[in-house]
Design an enzyme around this catalytic site. Structure first.
Site, PDB file in Angstrom:
ATOM      1  N   HIS A   1       0.855  -1.173   0.000  1.00  0.00           N
ATOM      2  CA  HIS A   1       0.000   0.000   0.000  1.00  0.00           C
ATOM      3  C   HIS A   1       0.893   1.225   0.000  1.00  0.00           C
ATOM      4  O   HIS A   1       2.067   1.156   0.397  1.00  0.00           O
ATOM      5  CB  HIS A   1      -0.902   0.025   1.233  1.00  0.00           C
ATOM      6  CG  HIS A   1      -1.989  -1.005   1.221  1.00  0.00           C
ATOM      7  ND1 HIS A   1      -2.961  -1.052   0.230  1.00  0.00           N
ATOM      8  CD2 HIS A   1      -2.285  -2.016   2.082  1.00  0.00           C
ATOM      9  CE1 HIS A   1      -3.793  -2.057   0.488  1.00  0.00           C
ATOM     10  NE2 HIS A   1      -3.408  -2.653   1.597  1.00  0.00           N
TER      11      HIS A   1
ATOM     12  N   CYS B   1      -0.435   2.399  -4.342  1.00  0.00           N
ATOM     13  CA  CYS B   1      -1.240   3.599  -4.576  1.00  0.00           C
ATOM     14  C   CYS B   1      -0.400   4.835  -4.286  1.00  0.00           C
ATOM     15  O   CYS B   1       0.538   4.809  -3.494  1.00  0.00           O
ATOM     16  CB  CYS B   1      -2.475   3.595  -3.676  1.00  0.00           C
ATOM     17  SG  CYS B   1      -3.676   2.301  -4.093  1.00  0.00           S
TER      18      CYS B   1
END
Length: 413
Positions: A237, A280
């Site tokens: 992430h 991301c």
């Protein structure tokens, strides 16, 4: 944390458009925090969205991940905040799905071609396994090597270099989901880099401090002196400019690049260093735009370069040079991952590099990766991710063409 029942998740999905349109969050969020469905951090993250649509989408994305009580409490809080009609619709839909035994994930989809023949769509979270076998990289021909190697970085050591893959799929922070499909990415890159001639090391679920320590140790490996390049891939992430460790703490990408720059890793000076970041870089989903007829042209002004002066006896280098970094998505946006086939970016990367490494330099291969990502489109009817888009990009300080020349052995230039 035990998850929400599948029929409850599906009820939220089926009524998602209605909920996004009609939800009033002001008082509701406070109740959800009081009931410990949301954390204070989640509350603040939702409130930071630019408009009501974004705030409602952010809440609905979080709810299915907040445990087995989340659906029941959400319905109760809707009633407490004067939104009984939404609560009743959700309960009725969930009960219907449970009785009918239709509590299944979103329908699996296969790639489909649009009317213009260019764009194909696929579910963001589900896919049919297409039975692809092991990655196979065709070898570079000797003729191609001999005709291109003088204008390119030296790339004939065996191994080509060391490759480090850090893959985080499981996180201790409740705010960070399990990255289903992340292991597929790690395995695919391991196969690809090995086929390209790299000695690969894989580490899973490292904390932020462990990532920093591993990068430092990697930069100090003596083998770099005799090898022609290196690769680093981070799968996790992330936010703009940083990736998460398994402990929920951030590692700044600038520190990642610095660990292998000319100052901190002199063994790799003037040698190409490649970085691949699957994470991301924000929270915005790219909704895409409709294509207009006609073509648009863009240009960028030439940038003149001048010598800033030279020392008489020692060649100076910029602190960071000879690097190329490919990102899964643009700044501020989310990257998309398929739970069975891995992320869109790694799928495109492995497809392009395995087909074209034999005769295409890395920057041109990353252009091909961009082209593949551009054509993909999310397929998740009833959710905010239906018809969503993604756009990969890369940045480069390479000073020569970077060909990987797969299969070329030791050759003295």
């Amino acid at each position: 944390m035990l998850g929400m029942q599948s029929w409850e998740r599906d009820a939220l999905t089926k009524l998602r458009v209605t909920l996004i349109k009609d939800l009033v969050l002001e008082e509701l969020l406070e109740h959800l925090v009081a009931h410990k469905i949301l954390t204070d951090t989640m509350h603040d993250s939702i409130q930071s969205q630019k408009n009501n649509f974004g705030r409602n989408v952010a809440l609905l994305n979080l709810l299915p991940k907040r445990g087995k009580r989340a659906f029941e409490v959400f319905c109760k809080v809707l009633e407490e905040t004067g939104q009984e009609h939404l609560s009743e619709q959700l309960k009725e839909e969930a009960q219907t799905l449970r009785l009918q035994g239709t509590h299944r994930p979103l329908q699996l989809s296969v790639p489909e071609t649009s009317s213009n023949g260019h764009c194909w769509r696929e579910s963001c979270e589900n896919s049919i396994d297409d039975g692809d076998g092991p990655i196979s990289v065709p070898l570079c021909s000797v003729d191609f090597y001999l005709s291109h190697q003088k204008q390119a970085y030296r790339m004939c050591s065996r191994p080509r270099g060391l490759a480090l893959i850090i893959s985080n799929v499981s996180f201790s922070s409740p705010d960070l989901d399990f990255r289903s499909g992340g292991n597929v990415d790690s395995d695919s890159l391991n196969q690809l880099f090995s086929q390209l001639g790299y000695q690969v090391v894989v580490h899973n679920n490292l904390t932020a401090q462990e990532i920093v320590s591993e990068l430092k140790e990697f930069s100090m490996r003596r083998e770099h002196t005799k090898l022609d390049s290196c690769l680093v891939s981070l799968l996790s992430h992330g936010v703009d400019g940083a990736v998460y460790g398994a402990d929920g703490k951030l590692v700044q990408l600038q520190d990642v690049f610095a660990s292998l720059d000319n100052a901190h890793c002199p063994q790799l000076q003037n040698k190409p260093k490649m970085f691949f970041i699957q994470a991301c870089r924000g929270e915005e989903a790219d909704r895409g735009v409709d294509q207009r007829d006609g073509r648009e042209e863009s240009s960028s002004p030439d940038i003149e370069q001048s010598d800033a002066g030279r020392e008489e006896y020692r060649v100076r280098l910029p602190t960071q040079s000879d690097m190329i970094c490919a990102y899964a998505c643009l700044r501020g946006t989310v990257s998309l991952r398929n739970t069975k086939r891995g992320s869109w970016f790694v799928q495109a990367l492995t497809s392009v590099f395995s087909q074209h490494a034999k005769d295409t330099h890395v920057a041109d291969m990353l252009v091909k990766v961009n082209a593949l990502i551009k054509e993909r489109e999310g397929y998740a009817p009833g959710t905010a991710f239906h018809r969503c888009k993604e756009m990969s990009e890369y940045s480069s300080t390479l000073c020569q063409n970077l060909y990987l020349f797969p299969g070329i052995p030791f050759i003295t230039n």
